[in-house]
Design a protein around this motif. Structure first.
Motif, PDB file in Angstrom:
ATOM      1  N   GLU A  42       5.811  -2.902   6.562  1.00 50.69           N
ATOM      2  CA  GLU A  42       7.096  -2.094   6.192  1.00 50.69           C
ATOM      3  C   GLU A  42       7.971  -3.013   6.866  1.00 50.69           C
ATOM      4  O   GLU A  42       7.931  -3.910   7.701  1.00 50.69           O
ATOM      5  N   PRO A  43       9.206  -2.809   6.352  1.00 48.00           N
ATOM      6  CA  PRO A  43      10.461  -3.529   6.937  1.00 48.00           C
ATOM      7  C   PRO A  43      10.731  -3.275   8.343  1.00 48.00           C
ATOM      8  O   PRO A  43      11.216  -4.266   8.865  1.00 48.00           O
ATOM      9  N   ASP A  44      10.425  -2.048   8.875  1.00 52.02           N
ATOM     10  CA  ASP A  44      10.374  -2.108  10.360  1.00 52.02           C
ATOM     11  C   ASP A  44       9.277  -2.793  11.050  1.00 52.02           C
ATOM     12  O   ASP A  44       9.231  -2.855  12.541  1.00 52.02           O
ATOM     13  N   GLY A  45       8.374  -3.437  10.438  1.00 54.24           N
ATOM     14  CA  GLY A  45       7.371  -4.220  11.040  1.00 54.24           C
ATOM     15  C   GLY A  45       5.874  -3.195  11.274  1.00 54.24           C
ATOM     16  O   GLY A  45       5.155  -3.814  11.593  1.00 54.24           O
ATOM     17  N   HIS A  46       6.178  -2.189  11.128  1.00 55.58           N
ATOM     18  CA  HIS A  46       4.847  -1.105  11.072  1.00 55.58           C
ATOM     19  C   HIS A  46       3.902  -1.594  10.069  1.00 55.58           C
ATOM     20  O   HIS A  46       4.058  -1.803   9.010  1.00 55.58           O
ATOM     21  N   TRP A  47       2.499  -1.805  10.674  1.00 49.11           N
ATOM     22  CA  TRP A  47       1.556  -1.902   9.503  1.00 49.11           C
ATOM     23  C   TRP A  47       1.101  -0.828   8.746  1.00 49.11           C
ATOM     24  O   TRP A  47       1.186   0.187   9.035  1.00 49.11           O
ATOM     25  N   VAL A  48       0.693  -1.037   7.393  1.00 47.95           N
ATOM     26  CA  VAL A  48       0.135   0.046   6.450  1.00 47.95           C
ATOM     27  C   VAL A  48      -1.105  -0.608   6.020  1.00 47.95           C
ATOM     28  O   VAL A  48      -1.296  -1.543   5.550  1.00 47.95           O
ATOM     29  N   ILE A  49      -2.282   0.122   6.473  1.00 49.99           N
ATOM     30  CA  ILE A  49      -3.655  -0.044   6.072  1.00 49.99           C
ATOM     31  C   ILE A  49      -4.204   0.939   5.066  1.00 49.99           C
ATOM     32  O   ILE A  49      -4.082   2.042   5.158  1.00 49.99           O
ATOM     33  N   GLU A  81      -2.067   2.570  17.525  1.00 57.18           N
ATOM     34  CA  GLU A  81      -1.605   3.799  16.935  1.00 57.18           C
ATOM     35  C   GLU A  81      -0.201   3.884  15.967  1.00 57.18           C
ATOM     36  O   GLU A  81      -0.069   4.962  15.355  1.00 57.18           O
ATOM     37  N   THR A  82       0.183   2.906  16.126  1.00 54.71           N
ATOM     38  CA  THR A  82       1.736   2.978  15.030  1.00 54.71           C
ATOM     39  C   THR A  82       1.352   2.618  13.544  1.00 54.71           C
ATOM     40  O   THR A  82       2.157   2.608  12.876  1.00 54.71           O
ATOM     41  N   ALA A  83       0.231   2.268  13.454  1.00 56.97           N
ATOM     42  CA  ALA A  83      -0.187   1.801  12.081  1.00 56.97           C
ATOM     43  C   ALA A  83      -0.468   3.208  11.091  1.00 56.97           C
ATOM     44  O   ALA A  83      -0.807   3.996  11.521  1.00 56.97           O
ATOM     45  N   GLU A  84       0.086   2.922   9.865  1.00 59.55           N
ATOM     46  CA  GLU A  84      -0.138   3.982   8.918  1.00 59.55           C
ATOM     47  C   GLU A  84      -1.541   3.548   8.166  1.00 59.55           C
ATOM     48  O   GLU A  84      -1.868   2.471   7.609  1.00 59.55           O
ATOM     49  N   ILE A  85      -2.529   4.633   8.162  1.00 56.45           N
ATOM     50  CA  ILE A  85      -3.771   4.315   7.576  1.00 56.45           C
ATOM     51  C   ILE A  85      -4.185   5.323   6.617  1.00 56.45           C
ATOM     52  O   ILE A  85      -4.048   6.655   6.928  1.00 56.45           O
ATOM     53  N   TYR A  86      -4.709   4.769   5.577  1.00 58.52           N
ATOM     54  CA  TYR A  86      -4.994   5.655   4.177  1.00 58.52           C
ATOM     55  C   TYR A  86      -6.395   5.119   3.884  1.00 58.52           C
ATOM     56  O   TYR A  86      -6.501   3.929   3.442  1.00 58.52           O
ATOM     57  N   ILE A  87      -7.393   5.930   3.827  1.00 66.39           N
ATOM     58  CA  ILE A  87      -8.761   5.863   3.254  1.00 66.39           C
ATOM     59  C   ILE A  87      -8.941   6.871   2.173  1.00 66.39           C
ATOM     60  O   ILE A  87      -8.736   7.949   2.624  1.00 66.39           O
ATOM     61  N   GLU A  88      -9.630   6.325   1.097  1.00 64.98           N
ATOM     62  CA  GLU A  88      -9.767   7.255   0.052  1.00 64.98           C
ATOM     63  C   GLU A  88     -11.469   6.786  -0.167  1.00 64.98           C
ATOM     64  O   GLU A  88     -11.809   5.845  -0.139  1.00 64.98           O
ATOM     65  N   PRO A  89     -12.197   7.872  -0.689  1.00 63.99           N
ATOM     66  CA  PRO A  89     -13.475   7.664  -1.223  1.00 63.99           C
ATOM     67  C   PRO A  89     -13.732   7.225  -2.494  1.00 63.99           C
ATOM     68  O   PRO A  89     -12.878   7.837  -3.438  1.00 63.99           O
ATOM     69  N   GLU A  90     -14.576   6.712  -2.773  1.00 66.47           N
ATOM     70  CA  GLU A  90     -14.915   6.282  -4.263  1.00 66.47           C
ATOM     71  C   GLU A  90     -16.221   6.637  -4.308  1.00 66.47           C
ATOM     72  O   GLU A  90     -17.306   6.210  -3.794  1.00 66.47           O
ATOM     73  N   LEU A  91     -16.753   7.859  -4.975  1.00 66.01           N
ATOM     74  CA  LEU A  91     -17.784   8.462  -5.064  1.00 66.01           C
ATOM     75  C   LEU A  91     -18.911   8.039  -6.009  1.00 66.01           C
ATOM     76  O   LEU A  91     -18.411   7.836  -7.360  1.00 66.01           O
ATOM     77  N   VAL A  92     -19.983   7.660  -5.779  1.00 65.21           N
ATOM     78  CA  VAL A  92     -21.032   6.961  -6.606  1.00 65.21           C
ATOM     79  C   VAL A  92     -22.165   7.569  -6.591  1.00 65.21           C
ATOM     80  O   VAL A  92     -22.513   8.342  -5.416  1.00 65.21           O
ATOM     81  N   ARG A  93     -23.012   7.602  -7.605  1.00 62.22           N
ATOM     82  CA  ARG A  93     -24.212   8.336  -7.443  1.00 62.22           C
ATOM     83  C   ARG A  93     -25.337   7.640  -6.761  1.00 62.22           C
ATOM     84  O   ARG A  93     -25.435   6.288  -6.776  1.00 62.22           O
ATOM     85  N   ASP A  94     -26.054   8.221  -5.877  1.00 63.23           N
ATOM     86  CA  ASP A  94     -27.075   7.530  -5.170  1.00 63.23           C
ATOM     87  C   ASP A  94     -28.427   7.109  -6.013  1.00 63.23           C
ATOM     88  O   ASP A  94     -28.729   7.854  -6.836  1.00 63.23           O
TER      89      ASP A  94
END
Length: 111
Positions: A42-49, A81-94
């Motif tokens: 981000e412009p303030d230096g915080h990481w976004v994952i 601790e200061t990083a923004e973390i977003y995790i989404e699942p991709e659902l696939v058939r087993d």
């Protein structure tokens, strides 16, 4: 003034290494693969994952929620601790599950 701006610019340009983040995402038993990983500052230096992980669609919702929260916790241990973390699942058939052939399915009906 130039030193402050120089330090801020330096923190924006440095991103966390991808390999430890990938390892943290795959450490859990429910994630089959990492399909997408994006690291930005981000412009303030915080990481976004942001990441998309592949998981089996047959997982119950409570297991899926726990797996996503656990993956987020492991990534936070890597990036801080200061990083923004977003995790989404991709659902696939087993693929290990066998599905009956369509000509084997019989639907009983009455007239």
């Amino acid at each position: 003034m130039d030193d402050i701006m120089g330090d801020k610019k330096k923190s924006q340009d440095s991103l966390p290494p991808r390999e430890p983040i990938l390892a943290a995402l795959l450490e859990g038993s429910d994630a089959d693969a990492v399909l997408r990983l994006s690291t930005t500052a981000e412009p303030d230096g915080h990481w976004v994952i942001a990441a998309t992980i592949q998981v089996a669609e047959a997982l119950p919702n409570y297991v899926l929620a726990h797996a996503l929260n656990d993956a987020k916790r492991r990534v936070r241990e890597v990036v801080g601790e200061t990083a923004e973390i977003y995790i989404e699942p991709e659902l696939v058939r087993d693929t290990s599950e066998t599905q009956p052939e369509t000509d084997v399915i019989v639907i009983k009906a009455s007239d």
